[in-house]
Design a protein around this motif. Sequence first.
Motif, PDB file in Angstrom:
ATOM      1  N   TRP A  27     148.313 -24.878  69.326  1.00 23.36           N
ATOM      2  CA  TRP A  27     148.368 -23.414  69.180  1.00 23.36           C
ATOM      3  C   TRP A  27     147.715 -22.981  67.875  1.00 23.36           C
ATOM      4  O   TRP A  27     146.974 -22.005  67.828  1.00 23.36           O
ATOM      5  N   VAL A  28     148.026 -23.737  66.809  1.00 24.37           N
ATOM      6  CA  VAL A  28     147.438 -23.399  65.501  1.00 24.37           C
ATOM      7  C   VAL A  28     145.915 -23.514  65.587  1.00 24.37           C
ATOM      8  O   VAL A  28     145.175 -22.606  65.162  1.00 24.37           O
ATOM      9  N   ASP A  29     145.444 -24.610  66.171  1.00 30.91           N
ATOM     10  CA  ASP A  29     143.992 -24.845  66.238  1.00 30.91           C
ATOM     11  C   ASP A  29     143.278 -23.764  67.050  1.00 30.91           C
ATOM     12  O   ASP A  29     142.126 -23.427  66.780  1.00 30.91           O
ATOM     13  N   GLU A  30     143.970 -23.241  68.052  1.00 30.82           N
ATOM     14  CA  GLU A  30     143.320 -22.235  68.915  1.00 30.82           C
ATOM     15  C   GLU A  30     143.491 -20.819  68.378  1.00 30.82           C
ATOM     16  O   GLU A  30     142.930 -19.867  68.930  1.00 30.82           O
ATOM     17  N   SER A  31     144.269 -20.667  67.321  1.00 26.09           N
ATOM     18  CA  SER A  31     144.592 -19.321  66.827  1.00 26.09           C
ATOM     19  C   SER A  31     143.502 -18.792  65.899  1.00 26.09           C
ATOM     20  O   SER A  31     142.879 -19.541  65.153  1.00 26.09           O
ATOM     21  N   SER A  32     143.318 -17.475  65.944  1.00 26.64           N
ATOM     22  CA  SER A  32     142.360 -16.906  64.991  1.00 26.64           C
ATOM     23  C   SER A  32     143.074 -16.498  63.708  1.00 26.64           C
ATOM     24  O   SER A  32     142.440 -16.143  62.719  1.00 26.64           O
ATOM     25  N   TYR A  33     144.411 -16.525  63.701  1.00 25.87           N
ATOM     26  CA  TYR A  33     145.186 -16.138  62.510  1.00 25.87           C
ATOM     27  C   TYR A  33     145.466 -17.311  61.577  1.00 25.87           C
ATOM     28  O   TYR A  33     145.643 -17.138  60.373  1.00 25.87           O
ATOM     29  N   PHE A  34     145.623 -18.514  62.182  1.00 25.66           N
ATOM     30  CA  PHE A  34     146.122 -19.662  61.411  1.00 25.66           C
ATOM     31  C   PHE A  34     145.140 -20.833  61.450  1.00 25.66           C
ATOM     32  O   PHE A  34     144.332 -20.935  62.385  1.00 25.66           O
ATOM     33  N   GLU A  35     145.281 -21.718  60.451  1.00 19.72           N
ATOM     34  CA  GLU A  35     144.486 -22.955  60.471  1.00 19.72           C
ATOM     35  C   GLU A  35     145.398 -24.128  60.098  1.00 19.72           C
ATOM     36  O   GLU A  35     146.373 -23.954  59.365  1.00 19.72           O
ATOM     37  N   ARG A  36     145.064 -25.301  60.610  1.00 17.86           N
ATOM     38  CA  ARG A  36     145.833 -26.494  60.284  1.00 17.86           C
ATOM     39  C   ARG A  36     145.397 -27.013  58.923  1.00 17.86           C
ATOM     40  O   ARG A  36     144.217 -26.957  58.584  1.00 17.86           O
ATOM     41  N   ALA A  37     146.354 -27.551  58.154  1.00 16.44           N
ATOM     42  CA  ALA A  37     146.021 -27.985  56.798  1.00 16.44           C
ATOM     43  C   ALA A  37     146.047 -29.502  56.636  1.00 16.44           C
ATOM     44  O   ALA A  37     145.705 -30.018  55.575  1.00 16.44           O
ATOM     45  N   ALA A  38     146.460 -30.211  57.699  1.00 20.07           N
ATOM     46  CA  ALA A  38     146.522 -31.675  57.626  1.00 20.07           C
ATOM     47  C   ALA A  38     146.589 -32.227  59.049  1.00 20.07           C
ATOM     48  O   ALA A  38     146.995 -31.505  59.967  1.00 20.07           O
ATOM     49  N   VAL A  44     148.178 -34.281  62.222  1.00 22.42           N
ATOM     50  CA  VAL A  44     149.581 -34.290  62.691  1.00 22.42           C
ATOM     51  C   VAL A  44     149.861 -35.643  63.364  1.00 22.42           C
ATOM     52  O   VAL A  44     149.830 -35.753  64.589  1.00 22.42           O
ATOM     53  N   PRO A  45     150.109 -36.677  62.558  1.00 21.74           N
ATOM     54  CA  PRO A  45     150.340 -37.990  63.189  1.00 21.74           C
ATOM     55  C   PRO A  45     151.714 -38.105  63.847  1.00 21.74           C
ATOM     56  O   PRO A  45     151.897 -38.888  64.756  1.00 21.74           O
ATOM     57  N   LEU A  46     152.697 -37.286  63.393  1.00 18.22           N
ATOM     58  CA  LEU A  46     154.066 -37.490  63.879  1.00 18.22           C
ATOM     59  C   LEU A  46     154.692 -36.152  64.316  1.00 18.22           C
ATOM     60  O   LEU A  46     154.204 -35.550  65.267  1.00 18.22           O
ATOM     61  N   SER A  47     155.732 -35.670  63.638  1.00 19.95           N
ATOM     62  CA  SER A  47     156.411 -34.470  64.156  1.00 19.95           C
ATOM     63  C   SER A  47     156.397 -33.293  63.175  1.00 19.95           C
ATOM     64  O   SER A  47     157.253 -32.422  63.253  1.00 19.95           O
ATOM     65  N   VAL A  48     155.451 -33.309  62.243  1.00 17.07           N
ATOM     66  CA  VAL A  48     155.354 -32.220  61.261  1.00 17.07           C
ATOM     67  C   VAL A  48     153.954 -31.609  61.331  1.00 17.07           C
ATOM     68  O   VAL A  48     152.961 -32.340  61.389  1.00 17.07           O
ATOM     69  N   VAL A  49     153.906 -30.267  61.332  1.00 18.78           N
ATOM     70  CA  VAL A  49     152.610 -29.570  61.349  1.00 18.78           C
ATOM     71  C   VAL A  49     152.485 -28.768  60.048  1.00 18.78           C
ATOM     72  O   VAL A  49     153.357 -27.951  59.733  1.00 18.78           O
ATOM     73  N   CYS A  50     151.414 -29.016  59.319  1.00 23.13           N
ATOM     74  CA  CYS A  50     151.118 -28.262  58.088  1.00 23.13           C
ATOM     75  C   CYS A  50     150.007 -27.268  58.416  1.00 23.13           C
ATOM     76  O   CYS A  50     148.966 -27.665  58.945  1.00 23.13           O
ATOM     77  N   PHE A  51     150.229 -26.008  58.099  1.00 18.75           N
ATOM     78  CA  PHE A  51     149.246 -24.990  58.467  1.00 18.75           C
ATOM     79  C   PHE A  51     149.380 -23.802  57.521  1.00 18.75           C
ATOM     80  O   PHE A  51     150.331 -23.715  56.735  1.00 18.75           O
ATOM     81  N   ARG A  52     148.414 -22.904  57.607  1.00 21.14           N
ATOM     82  CA  ARG A  52     148.516 -21.678  56.814  1.00 21.14           C
ATOM     83  C   ARG A  52     147.756 -20.567  57.512  1.00 21.14           C
ATOM     84  O   ARG A  52     146.889 -20.837  58.366  1.00 21.14           O
ATOM     85  N   ALA A  53     148.123 -19.346  57.155  1.00 23.90           N
ATOM     86  CA  ALA A  53     147.398 -18.189  57.696  1.00 23.90           C
ATOM     87  C   ALA A  53     146.087 -18.062  56.943  1.00 23.90           C
ATOM     88  O   ALA A  53     146.016 -18.324  55.742  1.00 23.90           O
ATOM     89  N   VAL A  69     160.355 -24.093  69.575  1.00 22.38           N
ATOM     90  CA  VAL A  69     159.058 -24.207  68.892  1.00 22.38           C
ATOM     91  C   VAL A  69     158.204 -22.979  69.244  1.00 22.38           C
ATOM     92  O   VAL A  69     157.538 -22.392  68.377  1.00 22.38           O
ATOM     93  N   ARG A  70     158.258 -22.578  70.499  1.00 27.46           N
ATOM     94  CA  ARG A  70     157.488 -21.395  70.937  1.00 27.46           C
ATOM     95  C   ARG A  70     157.971 -20.149  70.197  1.00 27.46           C
ATOM     96  O   ARG A  70     157.188 -19.308  69.783  1.00 27.46           O
ATOM     97  N   ARG A  71     159.301 -20.059  70.019  1.00 30.75           N
ATOM     98  CA  ARG A  71     159.858 -18.885  69.327  1.00 30.75           C
ATOM     99  C   ARG A  71     159.370 -18.858  67.875  1.00 30.75           C
ATOM    100  O   ARG A  71     159.048 -17.791  67.347  1.00 30.75           O
ATOM    101  N   ALA A  72     159.306 -20.021  67.245  1.00 28.15           N
ATOM    102  CA  ALA A  72     158.804 -20.071  65.862  1.00 28.15           C
ATOM    103  C   ALA A  72     157.369 -19.554  65.822  1.00 28.15           C
ATOM    104  O   ALA A  72     156.982 -18.769  64.934  1.00 28.15           O
ATOM    105  N   TRP A  73     156.577 -19.951  66.800  1.00 29.16           N
ATOM    106  CA  TRP A  73     155.173 -19.540  66.853  1.00 29.16           C
ATOM    107  C   TRP A  73     155.075 -18.019  67.069  1.00 29.16           C
ATOM    108  O   TRP A  73     154.292 -17.330  66.419  1.00 29.16           O
ATOM    109  N   GLU A  74     155.918 -17.480  67.972  1.00 27.83           N
ATOM    110  CA  GLU A  74     155.911 -16.026  68.203  1.00 27.83           C
ATOM    111  C   GLU A  74     156.269 -15.275  66.924  1.00 27.83           C
ATOM    112  O   GLU A  74     155.623 -14.297  66.564  1.00 27.83           O
ATOM    113  N   LEU A  75     157.300 -15.754  66.233  1.00 28.76           N
ATOM    114  CA  LEU A  75     157.740 -15.072  65.009  1.00 28.76           C
ATOM    115  C   LEU A  75     156.653 -15.107  63.948  1.00 28.76           C
ATOM    116  O   LEU A  75     156.428 -14.131  63.229  1.00 28.76           O
ATOM    117  N   LEU A  76     155.951 -16.230  63.852  1.00 27.40           N
ATOM    118  CA  LEU A  76     154.860 -16.334  62.868  1.00 27.40           C
ATOM    119  C   LEU A  76     153.745 -15.344  63.202  1.00 27.40           C
ATOM    120  O   LEU A  76     153.216 -14.670  62.314  1.00 27.40           O
TER     121      LEU A  76
END
Length: 473
Positions: A382-393, A395-404, A457-464
Motif C-alpha cells: 500500500w505504501v509503495d503504491e501510494s502517492s502520499y507515502f514512501e517506504r524508508a527501508a 521490509v524483511p519481517l513484520s515492521v514497515v518504515c515509511f514517511r509521508a 492494519v487496514r484501519r491504520a492505513w485509513e487513519l494515516l
Amino acid sequence: MDAETFRRNGHALVDWIAEYLNHPEHYPVLSRNRPGEVRDALPDKPPERGVAFEEIFRDFERVIVPGITHWNHPGFFGYFAISGSAPGILAEFLTAALNVQAMLWRTSPSATELEEVTLGWLRQLLGLPDSFEAVIYDTASIASLHALAAARHHVVPNVRLQGLSGPGNVGPLRVYASEHAHSSIDKALITLGLGQESLCKIPVDSEFRMLPDALRDAIRSDRDNGVTPVAIVATVGTTSTTSVDPVVSISEISVNEGIWLHVDAAYAGAAALVPDTRYVLEGCAHADSLVVNPHKWLFTPFDLSAFYCRHMDVVRAAFSLTPDYLDTPEAGQVKNLMDTGVQLGRRFRALKLWAVIRYFGSDGLRERIAEHMRLAQIFSKWVDESSYFERAAPVPLSVVCFRAHGSDNDSTTDDLNMRLLTRVNSSGEVFLSHTRLNGRYTIRLAIGHVRTTEAHVRRAWELLNEARREIGE
Ligand SMILES: Cc1ncc(COP(=O)(O)O)c(C=O)c1O
C-alpha cells in the motif's frame, strides 16, 4: 483473605480480563492521561487501615486503567508490538500463586528443570545446535549484559577479583556492533566499566546491515594500536528497521580473530520458526551467545528473555559465588540458576513459556508469525503504491518504515510526519511509533500482537491517509 473472598474476587478478575481481551477497542490504545494525573488521583500517604479488594479493584478501574497504554491491544503497532496471550496470562496467575523463588534447584526443582526443558524446545524451534546451554533472564538488555560480562571475563580473567584496573590488565578494550545496534549494548558497556567509548560502531550498507569489511578493518586497526577486542555484537532484527546483519560473514571474522560473538536476536529470532525466514539465524550456530525474547514476538507475557550460550561455564566462572547459607548437598549434581548471573532471586518465568508453546504448538506459533509478515507485506505494498507515502527501508519481517512525502525541505517533512503520527495516535484506535533513518523522521508500523488482523492494519492505513488529507501540504 479467606478462601471464599479470594474465590469471589478471583472470579470477578477473570471475568474482567476475559472481557478486556475480547473487547480491547473499549480503550484508547495510547493512554490519554496528562503527566501527573495518576499521581494526583492517589493519596500521598499510605492507608492506615486495609480495605476490601473490591475497593482496590474499583480504583484500579477508575484511576489505573485510564493511565494504561494498551500493549495488549491489536491496534498497538508501536516499538515492537507484543502479546500477553491468554495461556501466558493464566500461567502468570499460577506463577504468582506459587510465588517460587528459583535461585537454587531445591527452592523448586520444577522451576529449574522446566526452564531447561522449555528452553531446549525453543532452541530446537530456532534451529540452534544443542551445544547451546540456556537460561532465562528478564530482558534482552540483561541477557546482553551477561554475554558481554562473560566475554570480558574470557579476555580479562582476573577482572572478577581485581577489576579492570588490576595488575596485568590488558589496556584499552573494544566491543564492535553496527551503528544500528540497540542502546542496551551501550548500557552494558557503561555497566561493565568498559565505558561507552569502547563501543566501536561499524557502518552499515544501504539496507542498514553491518559491513563485514568495515568490521575486519576496525579490528585490525585496533590490534595495531594495542586495543584488545572483547566481543562482536551482531543484530538479527535491528530496532529501527529489523535489518539482519550478515552473521555468516561476521561469525567467520569472530572465529578467525578469536573474538566472542554475541547475537542480539531479541525481536527477529522468532522468525527462524518460519521456514521462509529461517535464514535469519544462519551463521548463528557459530556464535558464542545469542538472545531471543519470547516476550517480543512469541506471545509470552512480559517479561521473558531467553539467553543461549555455548560457554555457560564462562558465565558461571564470571558470576557464581556461594555463601555458606546457600550451599546445598546436591550442589554439583544440579543446576542452581543463581550461578548464571548477577541476581540471586529469580521468578518462575518458564511456566508461561511452557504454557504458550504447548497451547499454540509449534505450528500455531509459526502460522501466527508468518501471518504477521504477510500483513507487513500488504501494508508495504500500500505504501509503495501510494502517492502520499514512501517506504524508508526494506521490509524483511513484520515492521514497515515509511514517511509521508513533503516538501524538499527535510525539517518541514519531518514536522509533517510528526504531526501525522500525533493525529493518528490521538484516534485511540491504533498506536504507531517512529525512528530516524539517515537523519530523517520515519514512522514505523510494527506488527506483532497475536490478535492483530488485516482489518486492524487496514484501519491504520485509513487513519494515516485521512490524517494526511486533513493536514494537507
Ligand atoms: C534489537 C533489540 N535488542 C534489545 C532490545 C532490548 O530489549 P529488552 O526490553 O528485552 O531489554 C530491544 C528492544 O526493543 C531490541 O529491539
